[in-house]
Motif scaffolding. Structure first.
Motif, mmCIF file in Angstrom:
data_model
loop_
_atom_site.group_PDB
_atom_site.id
_atom_site.type_symbol
_atom_site.label_atom_id
_atom_site.label_comp_id
_atom_site.label_asym_id
_atom_site.label_seq_id
_atom_site.Cartn_x
_atom_site.Cartn_y
_atom_site.Cartn_z
ATOM 1 N N LEU A 1 0.826 -1.230 0.000
ATOM 2 C CA LEU A 1 0.000 0.000 0.000
ATOM 3 C C LEU A 1 0.852 1.269 0.000
ATOM 4 C CD1 LEU A 1 -2.654 -0.859 2.769
ATOM 5 C CD2 LEU A 1 -2.823 -1.215 0.306
ATOM 6 N N MET A 2 2.116 1.097 0.359
ATOM 7 C CA MET A 2 2.964 2.275 0.595
ATOM 8 C C MET A 2 3.070 3.236 -0.585
ATOM 9 S SD MET A 2 5.916 0.609 3.011
ATOM 10 C CE MET A 2 7.108 1.215 1.884
ATOM 11 N N ASN B 1 -10.012 1.616 8.052
ATOM 12 C CA ASN B 1 -10.901 1.716 6.890
ATOM 13 C C ASN B 1 -10.158 1.488 5.574
ATOM 14 O OD1 ASN B 1 -13.781 2.174 7.463
ATOM 15 N ND2 ASN B 1 -12.867 3.666 8.867
ATOM 16 N N ILE B 2 -8.851 1.441 5.632
ATOM 17 C CA ILE B 2 -8.081 1.063 4.441
ATOM 18 C C ILE B 2 -7.616 -0.389 4.577
ATOM 19 C CG2 ILE B 2 -5.954 1.471 3.133
ATOM 20 C CD1 ILE B 2 -6.403 4.508 3.715
ATOM 21 N N LEU C 1 -11.288 -0.757 -9.402
ATOM 22 C CA LEU C 1 -9.933 -1.193 -9.044
ATOM 23 C C LEU C 1 -9.968 -2.545 -8.325
ATOM 24 C CD1 LEU C 1 -8.537 2.225 -7.785
ATOM 25 C CD2 LEU C 1 -7.822 1.023 -9.848
ATOM 26 N N ARG C 2 -11.006 -2.759 -7.548
ATOM 27 C CA ARG C 2 -11.128 -4.053 -6.853
ATOM 28 C C ARG C 2 -11.291 -5.177 -7.873
ATOM 29 N NH1 ARG C 2 -15.815 -5.299 -2.491
ATOM 30 N NH2 ARG C 2 -17.102 -5.264 -4.362
ATOM 31 N N PRO D 1 -7.715 -3.441 0.007
ATOM 32 C CA PRO D 1 -7.038 -2.244 0.542
ATOM 33 C C PRO D 1 -6.362 -1.387 -0.526
ATOM 34 C CG PRO D 1 -6.455 -4.209 1.808
ATOM 35 C CD PRO D 1 -7.205 -4.690 0.618
ATOM 36 N N ILE D 2 -5.805 -2.018 -1.569
ATOM 37 C CA ILE D 2 -5.108 -1.214 -2.585
ATOM 38 C C ILE D 2 -6.131 -0.362 -3.347
ATOM 39 C CG2 ILE D 2 -3.743 -1.311 -4.723
ATOM 40 C CD1 ILE D 2 -2.160 -3.561 -3.593
ATOM 41 N N ALA D 3 -7.298 -0.945 -3.623
ATOM 42 C CA ALA D 3 -8.353 -0.186 -4.291
ATOM 43 C C ALA D 3 -8.861 0.928 -3.366
ATOM 44 C CB ALA D 3 -9.493 -1.121 -4.683
#
Ligand code: R5P
Length: 302
Positions: A76-77, A253-254, A287-288, A260-262
């Motif tokens: 995710l960074m 929430n992420i 994105l998901r 999470p990436i979406a």
């Protein structure tokens, strides 16, 4: 000995020397180093930030979604302007090639089994500088049992930060029995700013959040809070931004989303591109789906 310089002519006498104001609310009188650090947290182009909060382990151990930060958070960074975390996770798990802002949790002590307001300063300024931190975060428990102690933790960090050009993020912590309303957050945020915090993290409230933001003379970032459905989290972020927040500092929430990436990209859309909640949610769904497709392809190749 270098040869003597020929006299230059480019004095641009018709142009007044530029004196730019700094882009963040209430931050114009800060020193250069502090402004430069804040520019690693807030994107100067939008004046906003997406901070990814992963510091939960400092009081509640391996929180759901953070059991293996190397597996779940490192991917995710690239989408986070800033990571908010402990120095333990930074040193052990975060690749030093990460170039976004690092906000280090600098208060701690009690675990979730005790009174959380009984915190002390938990990081030395020298170590924060060694880690190239962009800011230090301290919990402030207005109305809590150890209110004065937590405010004192903050003011000590603010004094140390002033010596070394390190901004301090005050995090307004709400005890279980406290009313979360605009009146309370106006009080808590204003106290933090008056006593020197360079920016403040606080919760969103449906009624009157704009008065919390307006009466706080430094930038506010919205805290995420417990996991809610993605559309609701995007709506909350949208409202907070439109009502005066300079970004979000969001964790569960992420990283507890099923994509999470979406989700972090949808949050970025709200924060940096002013996407409306529905548009951001559509982006999340797209994105998901794309992520699921490429995961299927990868597993078919194995
Ligand atoms: C504690 O109050 C900390 O600020 C949290 O550990 C964290 O930053 C909270 O993030 P979220 O509520 O968005 O999961």
């Amino acid at each position: 000995m270098p040869e003597a310089d020929k006299e230059g002519k480019n004095y641009f006498l018709d142009q007044p020397v530029t004196t730019e104001g700094f882009f963040l609310k209430g931050s114009n009188s800060l020193d250069w180093g502090m402004k430069n650090r804040l520019s690693k947290i807030f994107n100067p182009a939008t004046g906003r930030t997406v901070m990814l909060a992963i510091d939960h382990g400092y009081f509640q151990g391996p929180t759901t979604g953070l059991e293996r930060i190397d597996v779940t958070i490192v991917p995710l960074m690239p989408y986070a302007d800033t990571l908010m975390l402990t120095r333990g996770i930074l040193r052990t798990t975060i690749p030093p090639t990460y170039t976004g802002g690092i906000v280090i949790r600098a208060s701690g002590g009690p675990s979730i089994l005790k009174d959380l307001s009984n915190e002390q300063i938990a990081v030395d300024m020298e170590d924060a500088l060694r880690l190239n931190a962009a800011a230090l975060a301290v919990q402030v428990f207005i109305g809590g049992t150890f209110e004065t102690q937590s405010v004192h933790n903050m003011t000590r960090l603010v004094d140390m930060g002033a010596r070394f050009g390190m901004p301090i993020l005050a995090v307004t912590a709400v005890g279980k029995d406290m009313v979360r309303d605009a009146r309370y957050f106006r009080l808590a945020c204003r106290i933090c700013a008056e006593l020197g915090a360079q920016y403040v993290k606080t919760y969103y409230v449906e009624e009157g959040f704009e008065t919390v933001a307006a009466s706080c003379p430094v930038p506010l970032v919205m805290a995420g809070g417990k996991k809610i459905p993605e559309l609701d989290a995007l709506t909350m972020s949208y409202r907070a931004i439109q009502e005066g927040a300079a970004g979000v500092d969001m964790g569960r929430n992420i990283f507890q989303s099923d994509a999470p990436i979406a989700m972090i990209q949808a949050v970025r859309g709200v924060v940096h591109d002013n996407l409306k909640p529905k548009q951001a949610y559509e982006l999340f769904l797209e994105l998901r789906q794309a992520g699921e497709k490429s995961a299927k392809k990868r597993s078919a190749k194995k």
